[in-house]
Design a protein around this motif. Structure first.
Motif, PDB file in Angstrom:
ATOM      1  N   ASP A 146       6.786 -17.050  10.866  1.00  0.00           N
ATOM      2  CA  ASP A 146       7.231 -17.447  12.208  1.00  0.00           C
ATOM      3  C   ASP A 146       6.556 -16.611  13.287  1.00  0.00           C
ATOM      4  OD1 ASP A 146       8.880 -19.339  11.043  1.00  0.00           O
ATOM      5  OD2 ASP A 146      10.720 -18.172  11.317  1.00  0.00           O
ATOM      6  N   VAL A 147       6.407 -15.316  13.038  1.00  0.00           N
ATOM      7  CA  VAL A 147       5.733 -14.447  14.001  1.00  0.00           C
ATOM      8  C   VAL A 147       4.265 -14.845  14.133  1.00  0.00           C
ATOM      9  CG1 VAL A 147       4.925 -12.075  14.397  1.00  0.00           C
ATOM     10  CG2 VAL A 147       7.315 -12.504  13.767  1.00  0.00           C
ATOM     11  N   ALA A 148       3.609 -15.095  13.019  1.00  0.00           N
ATOM     12  CA  ALA A 148       2.199 -15.504  13.063  1.00  0.00           C
ATOM     13  C   ALA A 148       2.042 -16.810  13.839  1.00  0.00           C
ATOM     14  CB  ALA A 148       1.652 -15.655  11.646  1.00  0.00           C
TER      15      ALA A 148
ATOM     16  N   VAL B 202       2.412 -16.143  17.602  1.00  0.00           N
ATOM     17  CA  VAL B 202       1.232 -15.526  18.195  1.00  0.00           C
ATOM     18  C   VAL B 202       0.166 -16.579  18.461  1.00  0.00           C
ATOM     19  CG1 VAL B 202      -0.682 -13.924  17.746  1.00  0.00           C
ATOM     20  CG2 VAL B 202       1.679 -13.239  17.235  1.00  0.00           C
ATOM     21  N   GLU B 203      -0.001 -17.509  17.526  1.00  0.00           N
ATOM     22  CA  GLU B 203      -1.007 -18.564  17.683  1.00  0.00           C
ATOM     23  C   GLU B 203      -0.640 -19.554  18.780  1.00  0.00           C
ATOM     24  OE1 GLU B 203      -1.883 -20.548  14.031  1.00  0.00           O
ATOM     25  OE2 GLU B 203      -2.444 -18.707  13.014  1.00  0.00           O
ATOM     26  N   LEU B 204       0.644 -19.860  18.931  1.00  0.00           N
ATOM     27  CA  LEU B 204       1.074 -20.931  19.824  1.00  0.00           C
ATOM     28  C   LEU B 204       1.492 -20.466  21.217  1.00  0.00           C
ATOM     29  CD1 LEU B 204       3.197 -22.970  17.269  1.00  0.00           C
ATOM     30  CD2 LEU B 204       0.859 -23.459  18.044  1.00  0.00           C
ATOM     31  N   ALA B 205       1.700 -19.179  21.399  1.00  0.00           N
ATOM     32  CA  ALA B 205       2.209 -18.680  22.685  1.00  0.00           C
ATOM     33  C   ALA B 205       1.198 -18.908  23.801  1.00  0.00           C
ATOM     34  CB  ALA B 205       2.549 -17.206  22.584  1.00  0.00           C
ATOM     35  N   SER B 206       1.673 -19.490  24.881  1.00  0.00           N
ATOM     36  CA  SER B 206       0.809 -19.733  26.030  1.00  0.00           C
ATOM     37  C   SER B 206       0.933 -18.623  27.075  1.00  0.00           C
ATOM     38  CB  SER B 206       1.152 -21.078  26.665  1.00  0.00           C
ATOM     39  OG  SER B 206       2.508 -21.090  27.058  1.00  0.00           O
TER      40      SER B 206
ATOM     41  N   PHE C 116       7.108 -12.928  23.596  1.00  0.00           N
ATOM     42  CA  PHE C 116       8.132 -11.895  23.465  1.00  0.00           C
ATOM     43  C   PHE C 116       9.479 -12.512  23.099  1.00  0.00           C
ATOM     44  CE2 PHE C 116       5.601  -9.421  26.852  1.00  0.00           C
ATOM     45  CZ  PHE C 116       4.705  -8.968  25.906  1.00  0.00           C
ATOM     46  N   ALA C 117       9.829 -13.605  23.736  1.00  0.00           N
ATOM     47  CA  ALA C 117      11.106 -14.276  23.444  1.00  0.00           C
ATOM     48  C   ALA C 117      11.143 -14.758  22.002  1.00  0.00           C
ATOM     49  CB  ALA C 117      11.320 -15.434  24.411  1.00  0.00           C
ATOM     50  N   ARG C 118      10.047 -15.328  21.525  1.00  0.00           N
ATOM     51  CA  ARG C 118      10.004 -15.838  20.150  1.00  0.00           C
ATOM     52  C   ARG C 118      10.042 -14.687  19.143  1.00  0.00           C
ATOM     53  NH1 ARG C 118      11.869 -18.680  16.444  1.00  0.00           N
ATOM     54  NH2 ARG C 118      10.418 -19.371  14.856  1.00  0.00           N
ATOM     55  N   LEU C 119       9.326 -13.605  19.412  1.00  0.00           N
ATOM     56  CA  LEU C 119       9.363 -12.458  18.515  1.00  0.00           C
ATOM     57  C   LEU C 119      10.776 -11.898  18.390  1.00  0.00           C
ATOM     58  CD1 LEU C 119       6.128 -10.539  19.582  1.00  0.00           C
ATOM     59  CD2 LEU C 119       6.474 -11.885  17.510  1.00  0.00           C
TER      60      LEU C 119
END
Length: 84
Positions: free
Chosen positions: A30-32, A35-39, A45-48
């Motif tokens: 999920d973290v990987a 990182v790939e999808l974050a715009s 940061f919210a997803r992490l």
């Protein structure tokens, strides 16, 4: 860049070692993906933080970064906005 994730402990259910390892591996995936999808950094940061809270069974937490020698909250969940 120094950073920290603080988590609020919750009543996490007991898990077998195999289940805990599978959940940890999924959290890493999920973290990987994040990182790939974050715009934008804020969405990353919210997803992490979301992944860290879910993986640990915490009731909330915060992600802090040191910026210009000041510790700043960059994401929070389960905390009153006044606290960050």
């Amino acid at each position: 860049m120094p950073s920290a994730i603080a988590l609020c402990p919750g009543a996490a259910p007991a898990r077998s070692d195999d289940a805990a390892q599978a959940e940890l591996l999924q959290a890493i995936r999920d973290v990987a993906d994040a990182v790939e999808l974050a715009s934008a950094p804020a969405s990353l940061f919210a997803r992490l933080l979301e992944v860290a809270v879910a993986a640990t069974g915490a009731t909330g937490g915060s992600l802090l970064l040191v910026e210009d020698a000041v510790l700043r909250v960059r994401a929070a969940a389960g905390l009153e906005p006044e606290l960050w």
